[in-house]
Design an enzyme around this catalytic site. Structure first.
Site, PDB file in Angstrom:
ATOM      1  N   PHE A  69       0.809  -1.218   0.000  1.00  0.00           N
ATOM      2  CA  PHE A  69       0.000   0.000   0.000  1.00  0.00           C
ATOM      3  C   PHE A  69       0.843   1.270   0.000  1.00  0.00           C
ATOM      4  CE2 PHE A  69       0.987   0.000   4.528  1.00  0.00           C
ATOM      5  CZ  PHE A  69       1.083   1.358   4.799  1.00  0.00           C
TER       6      PHE A  69
ATOM      7  N   CYS B 182       9.517   1.978   3.231  1.00  0.00           N
ATOM      8  CA  CYS B 182      10.402   0.862   3.582  1.00  0.00           C
ATOM      9  C   CYS B 182      11.826   1.348   3.801  1.00  0.00           C
ATOM     10  CB  CYS B 182      10.386  -0.178   2.479  1.00  0.00           C
ATOM     11  SG  CYS B 182      10.958   0.498   0.936  1.00  0.00           S
TER      12      CYS B 182
ATOM     13  N   GLU C 259       8.793  -3.806  13.166  1.00  0.00           N
ATOM     14  CA  GLU C 259       8.771  -2.748  12.161  1.00  0.00           C
ATOM     15  C   GLU C 259       7.518  -1.914  12.455  1.00  0.00           C
ATOM     16  OE1 GLU C 259       7.791  -3.867   8.131  1.00  0.00           O
ATOM     17  OE2 GLU C 259       8.800  -2.104   7.339  1.00  0.00           O
TER      18      GLU C 259
HETATM   19  P1  NAD Z   1       1.599  -6.577   3.034  1.00  0.00           P
HETATM   20  O1  NAD Z   1       2.659  -7.625   3.103  1.00  0.00           O
HETATM   21  O2  NAD Z   1       0.492  -6.632   4.015  1.00  0.00           O
HETATM   22  O3  NAD Z   1       0.884  -6.614   1.580  1.00  0.00           O
HETATM   23  C1  NAD Z   1       1.644  -6.614   0.400  1.00  0.00           C
HETATM   24  C2  NAD Z   1       0.839  -7.332  -0.684  1.00  0.00           C
HETATM   25  O4  NAD Z   1       0.614  -8.681  -0.277  1.00  0.00           O
HETATM   26  C3  NAD Z   1      -0.529  -6.710  -0.930  1.00  0.00           C
HETATM   27  O5  NAD Z   1      -0.778  -6.708  -2.321  1.00  0.00           O
HETATM   28  C4  NAD Z   1      -1.480  -7.643  -0.191  1.00  0.00           C
HETATM   29  O6  NAD Z   1      -2.756  -7.708  -0.782  1.00  0.00           O
HETATM   30  C5  NAD Z   1      -0.775  -8.982  -0.269  1.00  0.00           C
HETATM   31  N1  NAD Z   1      -1.059  -9.827   0.901  1.00  0.00           N
HETATM   32  C6  NAD Z   1      -1.293  -9.407   2.172  1.00  0.00           C
HETATM   33  N2  NAD Z   1      -1.505 -10.465   2.980  1.00  0.00           N
HETATM   34  C7  NAD Z   1      -1.393 -11.577   2.209  1.00  0.00           C
HETATM   35  C8  NAD Z   1      -1.491 -12.979   2.476  1.00  0.00           C
HETATM   36  N3  NAD Z   1      -1.738 -13.444   3.696  1.00  0.00           N
HETATM   37  N4  NAD Z   1      -1.310 -13.829   1.457  1.00  0.00           N
HETATM   38  C9  NAD Z   1      -1.041 -13.381   0.221  1.00  0.00           C
HETATM   39  N5  NAD Z   1      -0.934 -12.064  -0.089  1.00  0.00           N
HETATM   40  C10 NAD Z   1      -1.101 -11.169   0.888  1.00  0.00           C
HETATM   41  O7  NAD Z   1       2.346  -5.163   3.069  1.00  0.00           O
HETATM   42  P2  NAD Z   1       1.705  -3.723   3.161  1.00  0.00           P
HETATM   43  O8  NAD Z   1       1.172  -3.514   4.540  1.00  0.00           O
HETATM   44  O9  NAD Z   1       0.829  -3.461   2.012  1.00  0.00           O
HETATM   45  O10 NAD Z   1       3.011  -2.819   2.951  1.00  0.00           O
HETATM   46  C11 NAD Z   1       3.886  -2.474   3.981  1.00  0.00           C
HETATM   47  C12 NAD Z   1       5.049  -3.424   4.067  1.00  0.00           C
HETATM   48  O11 NAD Z   1       5.751  -3.443   2.818  1.00  0.00           O
HETATM   49  C13 NAD Z   1       6.082  -3.008   5.093  1.00  0.00           C
HETATM   50  O12 NAD Z   1       6.536  -4.151   5.773  1.00  0.00           O
HETATM   51  C14 NAD Z   1       7.192  -2.384   4.268  1.00  0.00           C
HETATM   52  O13 NAD Z   1       8.479  -2.413   4.855  1.00  0.00           O
HETATM   53  C15 NAD Z   1       7.140  -3.254   3.063  1.00  0.00           C
HETATM   54  N6  NAD Z   1       7.766  -2.602   1.921  1.00  0.00           N
HETATM   55  C16 NAD Z   1       8.996  -3.041   1.548  1.00  0.00           C
HETATM   56  C17 NAD Z   1       9.652  -2.437   0.490  1.00  0.00           C
HETATM   57  C18 NAD Z   1      11.008  -2.885   0.059  1.00  0.00           C
HETATM   58  O14 NAD Z   1      11.484  -2.375  -0.928  1.00  0.00           O
HETATM   59  N7  NAD Z   1      11.653  -3.815   0.737  1.00  0.00           N
HETATM   60  C19 NAD Z   1       9.016  -1.379  -0.191  1.00  0.00           C
HETATM   61  C20 NAD Z   1       7.749  -0.967   0.204  1.00  0.00           C
HETATM   62  C21 NAD Z   1       7.131  -1.603   1.270  1.00  0.00           C
END
Ligand code: NAD
Length: 498
Positions: free
Chosen positions: A149, A281, A382
């Site tokens: 998101f 992130c 985090e």
């Molecule tokens: P999230 O892991 O909850 O969701 C990411 C994606 O996975 C979304 O499209 C979501 O629909 C899907 N998803 C969620 N739960 C799932 C499940 N149980 N099974 C399958 N798919 C699932 O992450 P978020 O809250 O959207 O984003 C924030 C996180 O992303 C933070 O931990 C942040 O550090 C990380 N992030 C990392 C980077 C990087 O470059 N390393 C960049 C941006 C964000």
């Protein structure tokens, strides 16, 4: 209530499922739309459209593909403000920050515009008598992106410009919390002349994600999100034979040495911790104050934290908006509570923060927590909110050891005027992206982005040269064109050069 649909084969569709999710405006706390949650059948339809389009797109000449990319670049540029408004209204970040994210995504499109150079192979003349060897790279087929998101435009744009430029077709599963930017982007691709089916968007949650991971027609998956889901995506995706790059969460440390300029460090730390309400992130969430640096630094950071203008992302005066959901707000507030009960000092307290006229918005004020130790929840988790924890250590080596003991390895920074200390740091830390007097060291599009350890599962970082490598596979051709008079030199032993 507005419904945000999928984009499959160049058209919007509600798909086959009647499941939906609420999309909020975090600044007001109101639901403003609902998004369709795709079923496995919807994913299959998008993958089928992408598979159909692959034959034509992968055979489209490099010059034609490049023309589409340039046209797309112009359109995103022309509509950047509109995309930024969509982001602000669903994510909450301030407009200037949303525009910045579109700009960083655009830089990847610009990188991808150079695809004819990026795909050049090698050629070796006369590797054996009358024999030449050359290499080239081919696209993989249908590839998918699953995105978080916090950057609803930039993170998908880390992936699809490069994947599509390389000749692949793409299925994007964006975050269900802020899905609108990807739909506008799909329309712009179509306007740029991209054939229908090359870029598809399926909204959804675990059901859609699992269908992508299990699809035999998806060749590769790029994922960005939290660490537990990244680990799961990598395990399940590779189990079905896919190429997977799964970028996870982070806990980014900034080390501040006693020889650093305190005001410079405090300005940058505050911006890196509180910008985008800490939902980056690459946000700095742990300041590691070395020796005498600590007291002056905490005082200076406290001043900056108190001065941050918090408000609706649509308000031009706001420097920091709300967090994304009520659940995120409650989780962050709960973690600040644990910091206090576990013995740290909350020196600037963002709990109970109210923005006039937006009383139901998901706001958390900038928060500084001093004297944090590595066993506390505010350190081990985090937080992904506007909370800066300050950990105090005695010397630079202890600071480097602290960074390396953390399971994450996304980004880290050092503030110092010592080249020797900076070099020791850059060589000693087990982290993918390193800043020296630069708090958020996000590489430019022509380098690749990625962390180490629990911040990335898989071998390749995103965009830049590693992105091109991820979305293609190599062929090496060894060729001989014998003359009619040539006498055969075939033999039964392993061939050697002559
Ligand atoms: P999230 O892991 O909850 O969701 C990411 C994606 O996975 C979304 O499209 C979501 O629909 C899907 N998803 C969620 N739960 C799932 C499940 N149980 N099974 C399958 N798919 C699932 O992450 P978020 O809250 O959207 O984003 C924030 C996180 O992303 C933070 O931990 C942040 O550090 C990380 N992030 C990392 C980077 C990087 O470059 N390393 C960049 C941006 C964000």
């Amino acid at each position: 209530m507005r419904t945000i649909e999928h984009w499959i084969a160049g058209k919007t569709t509600t798909g086959s499922s009647d499941r939906t999710a609420e999309v909020f405006n975090p600044a007001t706390g109101d639901q403003q739309a609902q998004v369709c949650l795709g079923s496995a059948a919807d994913v299959d339809a998008a993958v089928a459209a992408a598979k159909d389009a692959f034959g034509g797109w992968s055979q489209t000449s490099l010059s034609r593909r490049t023309k589409v990319l340039f046209a797309f670049r112009e359109l995103v540029n022309a509509h950047a403000g509109e995309i930024a408004e969509l982001i602000t209204d669903e994510h909450g970040k301030v407009l200037s920050d949303a525009l910045g994210e579109v700009q960083r995504g655009l830089e990847v499109v610009e990188f991808a515009c150079g695809i004819p150079s990026l795909l050049k192979g090698d050629f070796s003349d006369q590797v054996s008598t009358d024999v030449d060897t050359f290499s080239f790279r081919e696209p993989l087929g249908v590839v998918a992106g699953i995105t978080p998101f916090n950057f609803p435009a930039m993170v998908p744009m880390w992936m699809f410009p490069v994947a599509i430029a390389c000749g692949n077709t793409f299925v994007l599963k964006p975050s269900e919390r802020d899905p609108s930017a990807s739909m506008r982007i799909a329309e712009l691709w179509q306007q740029a002349g991209l054939p229908d089916g090359v870029f598809n968007v399926v909204h959804g949650d675990k059901e859609a994600v699992d269908a992508i991971l299990d699809s035999p027609d998806v060749a590769a998956v790029s994922f960005v999100g939290s660490t537990p889901i990244a680990r799961y995506i990598h395990e399940r995706g590779t189990a079905t034979g896919k190429r997977v790059q799964a970028l996870g969460g982070a806990k980014n440390h900034a080390i501040i040495l006693p020889d650093a300029d305190v005001d410079f460090a405090a300005d940058h730390l505050a911006a890196a911790a509180f910008g985008s309400a800490g939902e980056r992130c690459m946000a700095i969430s742990a300041a590691v104050a070395v020796g005498d640096a600590a007291d002056a630094l905490v005082a200076a950071v406290n001043d900056r934290a108190r001065a941050v203008k918090v408000g609706s992302g649509r308000d031009r005066d706001s420097e920091m908006g709300p967090v994304v959901t009520r659940a995120a707000q409650q989780r962050i507030l709960g973690l600040i509570d644990t910091g206090e009960t576990q013995g740290a000092a909350v020196t600037v307290d963002g709990r109970g923060y109210v923005v006039e006229g937006h009383e139901d918005g998901f706001f958390v004020g900038p928060t500084v927590i001093d004297n944090v130790t590595t066993d506390m929840d505010v350190y081990t988790q985090e937080i992904f909110g506007p909370v800066l924890s300050v950990v105090r250590v005695d010397d630079v080596d202890a600071a480097i050891t602290l960074v390396n003991s953390n399971p994450y390895g996304n980004g880290t920074a050092i503030f110092t005027s010592s080249g020797e200390a900076a070099r020791r740091f850059q060589r000693g830390v087990h982290v993918g992206m390193i800043g020296i007097n630069v708090p958020v060291p996000v590489p430019m599009a022509f380098y690749s982005f990625g962390g180490w350890k629990d911040s990335l599962f898989g071998d390749k970082h995103v965009h830049g040269p590693e992105g091109v490598s991820f979305y293609t596979r190599a062929k090496v051709v060894t060729a001989r064109w014998p003359r009619a008079s040539h006498t055969s030199d075939a033999s039964y032993h392993f061939p050697t050069s002559k």
